[in-house]
Design a protein around this motif. Structure first.
Motif, PDB file in Angstrom:
ATOM      1  N   THR A   1       0.808  -1.224   0.000  1.00  0.00           N
ATOM      2  CA  THR A   1       0.000   0.000   0.000  1.00  0.00           C
ATOM      3  C   THR A   1       0.842   1.276   0.000  1.00  0.00           C
ATOM      4  N   PRO A   2       1.870   1.422   0.854  1.00  0.00           N
ATOM      5  CA  PRO A   2       2.675   2.662   0.795  1.00  0.00           C
ATOM      6  C   PRO A   2       3.338   2.871  -0.562  1.00  0.00           C
ATOM      7  N   THR A   3       3.885   1.783  -1.129  1.00  0.00           N
ATOM      8  CA  THR A   3       4.528   1.899  -2.441  1.00  0.00           C
ATOM      9  C   THR A   3       3.516   2.286  -3.513  1.00  0.00           C
ATOM     10  N   MET A   4       2.337   1.648  -3.478  1.00  0.00           N
ATOM     11  CA  MET A   4       1.301   1.964  -4.461  1.00  0.00           C
ATOM     12  C   MET A   4       0.820   3.399  -4.315  1.00  0.00           C
ATOM     13  N   ALA A   5       0.735   3.871  -3.074  1.00  0.00           N
ATOM     14  CA  ALA A   5       0.315   5.255  -2.851  1.00  0.00           C
ATOM     15  C   ALA A   5       1.323   6.233  -3.440  1.00  0.00           C
ATOM     16  N   ILE A   6       2.604   5.935  -3.241  1.00  0.00           N
ATOM     17  CA  ILE A   6       3.648   6.806  -3.794  1.00  0.00           C
ATOM     18  C   ILE A   6       3.618   6.764  -5.321  1.00  0.00           C
TER      19      ILE A   6
ATOM     20  N   ALA B   1       3.052  10.032  -7.429  1.00  0.00           N
ATOM     21  CA  ALA B   1       4.225  10.547  -8.144  1.00  0.00           C
ATOM     22  C   ALA B   1       4.246  10.199  -9.621  1.00  0.00           C
ATOM     23  N   LEU B   2       3.467   9.204 -10.042  1.00  0.00           N
ATOM     24  CA  LEU B   2       3.520   8.786 -11.440  1.00  0.00           C
ATOM     25  C   LEU B   2       2.146   8.812 -12.108  1.00  0.00           C
ATOM     26  N   ALA B   3       1.196   8.110 -11.537  1.00  0.00           N
ATOM     27  CA  ALA B   3      -0.114   7.998 -12.183  1.00  0.00           C
ATOM     28  C   ALA B   3      -0.836   9.345 -12.236  1.00  0.00           C
TER      29      ALA B   3
END
Length: 300
Positions: free
Chosen positions: A29-34, A38-40
């Motif tokens: 979840t933290p990685t997906m949130a970032i 930051a990208l999507a």
């Protein structure tokens, strides 16, 4: 109400403990949130801008394809994109050809302290990317190292002006800047090759050259393909190096995109050019990977 909430919480805890997928999702979840932030999200905003229109200082948010029509229809932009693909392809080819022997030497010839050798190969790339670009500007400049050396040897009587501010300078600088990124994936691919296969080929009568092309090179192709993609994609979108050493003849599509965003202020056109370039680079990359895999199957 409190009982219901307590029961729901207990069920969630029980589900989390029993489900491996749920635990993995929580960890991601933290990685997906970032990634989303930051990208999507910037990509979605970029896509949204590409369908708008800049009218003076005002932004017309009505849906329109005029920016894509301008970006794809103007010959100047198409020529710049073709030049970017050519420069990036040449950089990729040169970088892989230079990186493969280095990776091969460390993988097959170095018996001890391979990690030290890898560190030594990457030491020149510990410095800032901009510093390396400026270093090449000093080396290839009118009064740079190359011209000064040739004049001191008496080989030329005046500095050569064609060494800098052209596509060749861009290719040389980018090839040097990205060499380390090509060495490592190729080395990993070579290191994983089962040495018993080479011994079996030698027992069957294959010489060193035939053994290389029949065993070593086909098995190392995943690393070569990975290195090529790793070099090709970012160098196509590089704008710092062409701006510093390319001159008017070495301008790439990313420089035009940067001008649209930073100087002209036409964000919709810059967004359309960026998305069109990314799409085209993605298509070229997919075609290259498929062609490389087909070639590898034929070699095997």
């Amino acid at each position: 109400m409190a009982v219901v909430e307590s029961g729901a919480a207990a069920w969630l805890v029980h589900f989390y403990r029993r489900s491996q997928g749920a635990r993995g999702l929580v960890l991601l979840t933290p990685t997906m949130a970032i990634m989303l932030a930051a990208l999507a999200a910037p990509m979605a905003l970029l896509a949204l801008y590409s369908f708008w229109t800049q009218e003076g200082y005002a932004l017309n948010t009505q849906f329109s394809l005029v920016q894509y029509a301008t970006g794809l229809g103007r010959q100047t932009y198409r020529d710049l994109f073709y030049r970017s693909i050519e420069i990036s392809s040449l950089v990729t080819l040169i970088t892989v050809l230079l990186a493969y022997p280095m990776a091969y030497f460390v993988a097959f010839r170095v018996e001890k302290s391979k990690f030290v050798w890898l560190i030594l190969l990457t030491i020149p790339f510990w410095t800032s990317y901009l510093l390396r670009v400026f270093a090449w500007k000093l080396i290839l400049g009118y009064n740079g190292v190359v011209n000064s050396g040739l004049m001191s040897l008496g080989l030329i009587h005046r500095p050569l002006a064609f060494l800098l501010y052209n596509p060749t300078a861009v290719v040389v600088t980018l090839a040097h800047a990205w060499a380390a990124f090509a060495i490592l994936p190729i080395y990993v691919s070579l290191e994983k090759i089962d040495r018993s296969l080479l011994e079996a080929a030698a027992d069957l009568g294959d010489g060193p050259v035939r053994r290389f092309f029949r065993v070593t090179f086909p098995l190392s192709l995943p690393g070569v393909i990975g290195a090529a993609v790793l070099i090709f994609v970012p160098t196509t979108g590089d704008y710092v190096t062409p701006a510093l050493v390319g001159g008017s003849g070495g301008v790439m599509i990313a420089n035009v995109i940067e001008v649209q965003f930073d100087k002209v202020g036409n964000w919709p056109l810059g967004a359309a050019l960026a998305l069109a370039s990314m799409t085209a680079v993605g298509i070229v990359t997919i075609l290259f990977v498929q062609a490389a895999r087909a070639a590898a199957e034929r070699i095997r």
